[in-house]
Scaffold this active site. Sequence first.
Site: not given
Length: 253
Positions: A39, A151
Amino acid sequence: MKKTALALGGGAVLGAAHVGVLRAVSELDIQLSMVSGTSIGSFIAALYTFGKSWEEIRDIALAIDWFDLSGLALSQFGLLSNRKFGTMVTELLGKRDIRDARIPLSIVATDIGAGRKFLFTEGDVAMAVMASSCFPGLFKPVEYNGVLLVDGVLMENVPISPLIDAGADSVICVDLLSAHCYKKPDNIIDLLLNAFYSAISNTTAMQIAEADLAIMPDLSAFSLLGISQVEDIMKIGYSSALPLLRGWKEKQR
């Protein structure tokens, strides 16, 4: 030579703390053999492994319009697109393959179609950062070689396993959420972030147990979207990391 590795975890704007950690790494002259990121950690890791100094990354983080990194892209999979994030990576680093990194880099994303981890160790670095930072439900998934990616925090928020698998002798990791204090959400994005990150906290704690050193800055005073506090978050990252890294380095002698 002993291989020292660094794993940078996710946590939205709290990722600014990684800049402070990198400052401490630089001041203590700790030589890293490999770096991983998930991320926002993938973004900082990419900049660092492609030669950006902590000072340059600090200036980039302070200049970012965090809310302008996404654009409306209505689809059946998400409300926004984080394509601007990928564009910014390309503008900063050029169109580069992960294999071009000065320090070996790995980036974790999630194959949302198969429910499993997707590890980037090659391919376009901007695409990898986009995928790893693609918040599900909010951002449209990134399609890569026919796979839908979102993600990486869903699989491994603090990605130490790629470093262990690659032969690291010592793994240092940065967990941004271990001391995070969740607050009453002000909007739908706050609500989604709170739900998302609180759900993975226990899993992250188990995953980082294998690290040789876990840096867990107390960022409880800051919001996941606290863009006005980026500089303060960096300072906390630095003050948390410096004594821990100094003590770790002394033990390596």
